[in-house]
Every structure is written in structure tokens, then in C-alpha cells.
Design an enzyme around this catalytic site. Sequence first.
Site, PDB file in Angstrom:
ATOM      1  N   LYS A  29       9.612  -1.952   4.711  1.00 30.99           N
ATOM      2  CA  LYS A  29       8.615  -2.215   3.232  1.00 30.99           C
ATOM      3  C   LYS A  29       8.228  -0.127   3.626  1.00 30.99           C
ATOM      4  O   LYS A  29       8.266   0.688   3.042  1.00 30.99           O
ATOM      5  CB  LYS A  29       8.041  -3.411   3.580  1.00 30.99           C
ATOM      6  CG  LYS A  29       6.728  -2.263   1.866  1.00 30.99           C
ATOM      7  CD  LYS A  29       6.321  -3.784   1.412  1.00 30.99           C
ATOM      8  CE  LYS A  29       5.536  -5.323   2.444  1.00 30.99           C
ATOM      9  NZ  LYS A  29       4.034  -4.117   2.582  1.00 30.99           N
ATOM     10  N   SER A  30       7.552  -0.071   4.762  1.00 35.40           N
ATOM     11  CA  SER A  30       6.882   0.528   5.062  1.00 35.40           C
ATOM     12  C   SER A  30       7.917   2.315   5.203  1.00 35.40           C
ATOM     13  O   SER A  30       7.254   3.216   4.434  1.00 35.40           O
ATOM     14  CB  SER A  30       6.255   0.765   6.359  1.00 35.40           C
ATOM     15  OG  SER A  30       5.636  -0.282   6.337  1.00 35.40           O
ATOM     16  N   ARG A  34       7.249   4.833   1.768  1.00 31.26           N
ATOM     17  CA  ARG A  34       7.254   6.564   2.383  1.00 31.26           C
ATOM     18  C   ARG A  34       8.811   7.993   1.851  1.00 31.26           C
ATOM     19  O   ARG A  34       8.511   8.684   1.410  1.00 31.26           O
ATOM     20  CB  ARG A  34       7.306   6.824   4.068  1.00 31.26           C
ATOM     21  CG  ARG A  34       5.646   6.202   4.448  1.00 31.26           C
ATOM     22  CD  ARG A  34       5.498   5.937   5.586  1.00 31.26           C
ATOM     23  NE  ARG A  34       4.091   5.669   6.106  1.00 31.26           N
ATOM     24  CZ  ARG A  34       3.486   4.615   5.840  1.00 31.26           C
ATOM     25  NH1 ARG A  34       4.363   3.548   5.264  1.00 31.26           N
ATOM     26  NH2 ARG A  34       2.805   4.257   6.447  1.00 31.26           N
ATOM     27  N   ARG A 130      -8.607  -4.864  -3.279  1.00 30.17           N
ATOM     28  CA  ARG A 130      -9.073  -4.690  -2.227  1.00 30.17           C
ATOM     29  C   ARG A 130     -10.200  -3.682  -2.474  1.00 30.17           C
ATOM     30  O   ARG A 130      -9.956  -2.747  -3.494  1.00 30.17           O
ATOM     31  CB  ARG A 130      -7.702  -4.486  -1.964  1.00 30.17           C
ATOM     32  CG  ARG A 130      -6.822  -5.960  -1.748  1.00 30.17           C
ATOM     33  CD  ARG A 130      -4.898  -6.135  -1.384  1.00 30.17           C
ATOM     34  NE  ARG A 130      -5.220  -5.387   0.058  1.00 30.17           N
ATOM     35  CZ  ARG A 130      -3.874  -4.782   0.301  1.00 30.17           C
ATOM     36  NH1 ARG A 130      -2.819  -5.419  -0.399  1.00 30.17           N
ATOM     37  NH2 ARG A 130      -3.769  -4.576   1.485  1.00 30.17           N
ATOM     38  N   ASP A 327       1.087  -7.045  10.099  1.00 31.28           N
ATOM     39  CA  ASP A 327       1.702  -7.949   8.774  1.00 31.28           C
ATOM     40  C   ASP A 327       1.707  -9.655   9.878  1.00 31.28           C
ATOM     41  O   ASP A 327       2.087 -10.658   9.598  1.00 31.28           O
ATOM     42  CB  ASP A 327       2.307  -7.514   8.427  1.00 31.28           C
ATOM     43  CG  ASP A 327       1.728  -6.452   7.417  1.00 31.28           C
ATOM     44  OD1 ASP A 327       0.497  -6.363   7.689  1.00 31.28           O
ATOM     45  OD2 ASP A 327       1.930  -5.683   7.368  1.00 31.28           O
ATOM     46  N   LYS A 354      -5.974  -7.746   2.954  1.00 27.73           N
ATOM     47  CA  LYS A 354      -4.480  -7.859   2.992  1.00 27.73           C
ATOM     48  C   LYS A 354      -4.561  -8.419   1.223  1.00 27.73           C
ATOM     49  O   LYS A 354      -5.813  -8.289   1.202  1.00 27.73           O
ATOM     50  CB  LYS A 354      -4.610  -8.001   3.780  1.00 27.73           C
ATOM     51  CG  LYS A 354      -4.791  -7.425   5.048  1.00 27.73           C
ATOM     52  CD  LYS A 354      -3.397  -6.318   4.869  1.00 27.73           C
ATOM     53  CE  LYS A 354      -3.930  -5.885   6.740  1.00 27.73           C
ATOM     54  NZ  LYS A 354      -3.352  -4.592   6.749  1.00 27.73           N
TER      55      LYS A 354
HETATM   56  O1  LIG Z   1       1.243   2.242   6.465  1.00 23.82           O
HETATM   57  C1  LIG Z   1       2.235   1.456   5.899  1.00 23.82           C
HETATM   58  O2  LIG Z   1       2.916   1.375   5.340  1.00 23.82           O
HETATM   59  C2  LIG Z   1       1.170  -0.046   6.212  1.00 23.82           C
HETATM   60  C3  LIG Z   1       0.244  -0.425   6.663  1.00 23.82           C
HETATM   61  C4  LIG Z   1      -0.375  -1.746   7.070  1.00 23.82           C
HETATM   62  O3  LIG Z   1      -1.812  -1.671   6.215  1.00 23.82           O
HETATM   63  P1  LIG Z   1      -3.493  -1.077   6.537  1.00 23.82           P
HETATM   64  O4  LIG Z   1      -3.295   0.480   7.066  1.00 23.82           O
HETATM   65  O5  LIG Z   1      -4.294  -1.358   5.580  1.00 23.82           O
HETATM   66  O6  LIG Z   1      -3.572  -1.621   8.122  1.00 23.82           O
HETATM   67  C5  LIG Z   1       0.487  -3.125   6.846  1.00 23.82           C
HETATM   68  O7  LIG Z   1      -0.856  -3.460   6.536  1.00 23.82           O
HETATM   69  C6  LIG Z   1       0.788  -2.742   5.249  1.00 23.82           C
HETATM   70  O8  LIG Z   1       1.733  -3.125   5.456  1.00 23.82           O
HETATM   71  C7  LIG Z   1       1.884  -1.803   6.099  1.00 23.82           C
HETATM   72  C1  LIG Z   2      -0.266  -5.721   3.983  1.00 27.92           C
HETATM   73  C2  LIG Z   2       0.816  -5.487   3.130  1.00 27.92           C
HETATM   74  O1  LIG Z   2       1.056  -4.610   3.116  1.00 27.92           O
HETATM   75  P1  LIG Z   2      -0.107  -3.841   1.344  1.00 27.92           P
HETATM   76  O2  LIG Z   2      -0.653  -3.772   2.920  1.00 27.92           O
HETATM   77  O3  LIG Z   2       1.174  -2.600   1.180  1.00 27.92           O
HETATM   78  O4  LIG Z   2       0.150  -4.735   0.274  1.00 27.92           O
HETATM   79  C3  LIG Z   2       1.704  -6.585   4.021  1.00 27.92           C
HETATM   80  O5  LIG Z   2       2.693  -6.445   4.142  1.00 27.92           O
HETATM   81  O6  LIG Z   2       1.788  -7.556   5.109  1.00 27.92           O
END
Ligand SMILES: O=C(O)C1=C[C@@H](OP(=O)(O)O)[C@@H](O)[C@H](O)C1
Ligand SMILES: C=C(OP(=O)(O)O)C(=O)O
EC number: 2.5.1.19
Length: 450
Positions: A29-30, A34, A130, A327, A354
Site C-alpha cells: 500500500k505504501s 507513492r 485523525r 500496523d 490510526k
Molecule cells: O507512510 C506510509 O505509507 C505509512 C506510514 C504509517 O503511518 P504513520 O506515518 O502515521 O506512522 C503507517 O501506519 C501507514 O499505514 C502507512
Molecule cells: C494506518 C494505516 O493506514 P493509513 O494511515 O494510510 O490510513 C494502516 O493501513 O494500517
Amino acid sequence: MVHSASVTPLRASAPAAPLSGTHRVPGDKSISHRALMFGALAIGTTEIAGLLEGEDVLRTAAAMRALGATVEQRGAGAWRVSGRGVGGLVEPADVLDMGNSGTAARLLCGLLAGHPIFAVMTGDSSLRKRPMLRVTAPLSATGASFWTREGGRLPLAVQGAVEALPLDYRLPVASAQVKSACLLAGLCARGTTRVVEPEPTRDHTENMLRHFGATVRVADTAEGRVIELEGQPELIAAPILVPGDPSSAAFLLVGALLVPGSRLTIANVGLNPLRTGLFATLREMGAILRVENARTEGGEPVGDVVAEYGPLRAVEVPPGRAPSMIDEYPILAVAAATATGTTRMRGLAELRVKESDRLAATAAMLAANGVAASIEGDDLLVHGTGAAIPGGGLVATHMDHRLAMSALIMGLAARAPVGVDDAGFIETSFPGFAALVNLAAGGEAIRSLA
Ligand SMILES: O=C(O)C1=C[C@@H](OP(=O)(O)O)[C@@H](O)[C@H](O)C1
Ligand SMILES: C=C(OP(=O)(O)O)C(=O)O
């Protein structure tokens, strides 16, 4: 593409057979978010393979289109993005709705801050709770103006900077989203943007910036990890191969650790060391978990991860490990519920912001299924049963995909079935989750509760 108004209650029970076979999970997903964003900022056409087609990422795709990029789906996971060049995004005609996705919303704030355009952003009722100040406050130093709802919540409006100034910012919390927002804004700024992180967080942004031709320097210093980006680079389109998401693989792998007799392989999992804290923790707990065919693909380490059923013992998880498994705490808590002894997971304050308050919701998920769990300050304590989980509870998922998936995996290892009130949000990150679990289990371990 959007989670419908109807809810999807599901129930999981112990499968008739162990989890087995070799499977793949959807793309990371990350990296997918990007890839679309950098593709939109690059000159030329970026071909993406293995893109996660989950709702969160589809929100980013829609936002990039609204900002003037051409984004087309060419086949399953195969996407093409024709970018507008750094600074070339255009003003969107309508509100940008980022759905359930914190990553999409926060990274987009960075991208918009550097462009001289006006935009309004919102999200679903989870995302609107959030905190956005963590990005709007540092990004304001670029010269962009942000207006948010009280408490720094969405909806927000942004008027991007005409000539963005480079940021020099030390992150108060370990957050790859905040770091990435600053770096995205820094692309449009003249000069060097500098971000210091107290603990290293996932570095997909830095890796992809380099992949598209930007100059990024990273140094570990006494003040933390320092990242410097030279502003106003020409980003050149480059092909992207998205590996399987380790955060998604985690659910099936833990399922295999917990269901007697299981031996399961998840092939093509991204193994960036800043993402693999869960695997390290599970090994400390005695899990049989190994990597085969370790290789590098598209600039990221990748491998096939094999998990086998076996007993687990409690551990203490240090706070410094949190960024590399942020996560994964709900699913770790499920593993800890079956372990012998009390597992203490330390330093989990970030879980409160979250998709839900994951600290409280994870403890409640366990309690509803006969496992004692408690919260002490920012720590989660799980008192393992040393055997099967009692189960029999209905878990409130609070619009949180990771809670829904964790609860369903718990059901596979419980004496009585575990229900979830709404599994619909699983579509945000792991389309096809229930079907894949059922395939691995060779039957309908997860089924509708309706
Ligand atoms: O940069 C990212 O793709 C992510 C960073 C994390 O959040 P935080 O930056 O709030 O820790 C993670 O919890 C999220 O699912 C994806
Ligand atoms: C925290 C998460 O995602 P986001 O912050 O992108 O909603 C996640 O996927 O667990």
C-alpha cells in the site's frame, strides 16, 4: 470503488484443514500510493506493475487525475501514469475525497503545499477524526496556508505556496507520512529540504525519489536520521514493480503459525528492513518463519516467507521497534493471545490515531473473545492463554481494516467462532482477503454472518 453504506458482517471459525500452499498478497500500500504520486510529478510515462487496487490507493489515483495527471489501468495491477512534472499539477475542480486513507491525505498535503493552487480535502468519518496538524503545521513554513476544522481535522483547505520555501524540520513523532509530506513539498522548493527523524521510519519515499532521479542524502547522526533533498529536480518517469505488502502477508502468516498443522508460503513479499519488525518479533516468540529466494526487485528487498505452526512464547516488544511494525500490533496481539506468558508491547501511543483507536480496540477485541488484555500508559499487555483462544465474541471494527482482519484470523485459532461487525473496510488495503484465507484453508473458514 467506495465502501458502500451497507455493512459486511463476517464470521471465522477453525478451518477443517491446516493453512497450506503458496499464495501471493496484493501490492504494498505504501509503495502504491507513492508510485502514483511520483508518476504524477514525473516527466514522461510511468508504468507500474503490481499496484494495490484497494480503495485507499484508488483514492490517490482519483486525486492524481483531479490534479491533471493521466492515470490509466492497463490490466490487473498494471497502471500507467503520465505526469505533469514537478510544480505542474493543476487546481482541482472539486473536493478531493481521500476516503479512509491517512497516507493519501497526509502525503497529498505535502504535494499541494508546493503548488500555487487552491484545494479542499475531506475523508470518511474515520479519517475526519485523525490529526492533520502534524503535517499542516510544518508544511505552513513552505509559505502554504492551511485551514482545518477545529483540532486540525479534515475537511481542510489549502492554498499552496507560489514559491515554496525549503523546510528544516525535526519530526516530533516517528511518522513516515509526516516525513514524506515534507519531502513532497520540498520537491517544489528551491534549495535543500532537511528532515530529521528520531527513529528511522519506512523509507519508500526516499527510495522512490532516487529511482526517479532526485538527489537524496541520508545520514545517521547523533540527532537522529537526517534526510536531505535537493529541491526542484526534474523527476523522470521510471518503471515500478510493487512487491507484495508485508503488512497484508502478516495476517496469513500469523494464521499459519496459529492453526495446527499449517505450513504456508507467501511469495513475493516486500522485506524492506524498516517494515519487518513483526517478523523479528515473531521469531523471538519462537515462530518457525523463514525467508526463501531473498532478492532485490525494483530497488526493494523481496522474498518468499514460509510460516509453520508451532508454539509461541511471550516477549517484550521494545518501543524502538514500533516504526518497523506500526500496523502489525493488532495481529501480533492475536499471536500473543495464544502464547505462553504475558506479552508487553511498549510505546504504542501512535496506535491511538490510526483508522480507530487501535490500542483500545485491540484490547477490546481480545477481551470480547476471552483473552485478558490491558493497557498501561502507552503499553499493551496480552495475557496469553498458552492454548487455543476461547473465541465466541463479536468484534467492533470501528472502520478499521486491520482490526477486521486480525479478528478473523483469531477466529481460525479459536474454540468458538469469532464475528466482526463490518469487514467492508478490508477493501481499503487487502481486496480478496477472505477468499484468499479460504483458499489457503481449503474451505469456508470465513463466511458471511448475515
Ligand atoms: O507512510 C506510509 O505509507 C505509512 C506510514 C504509517 O503511518 P504513520 O506515518 O502515521 O506512522 C503507517 O501506519 C501507514 O499505514 C502507512
Ligand atoms: C494506518 C494505516 O493506514 P493509513 O494511515 O494510510 O490510513 C494502516 O493501513 O494500517
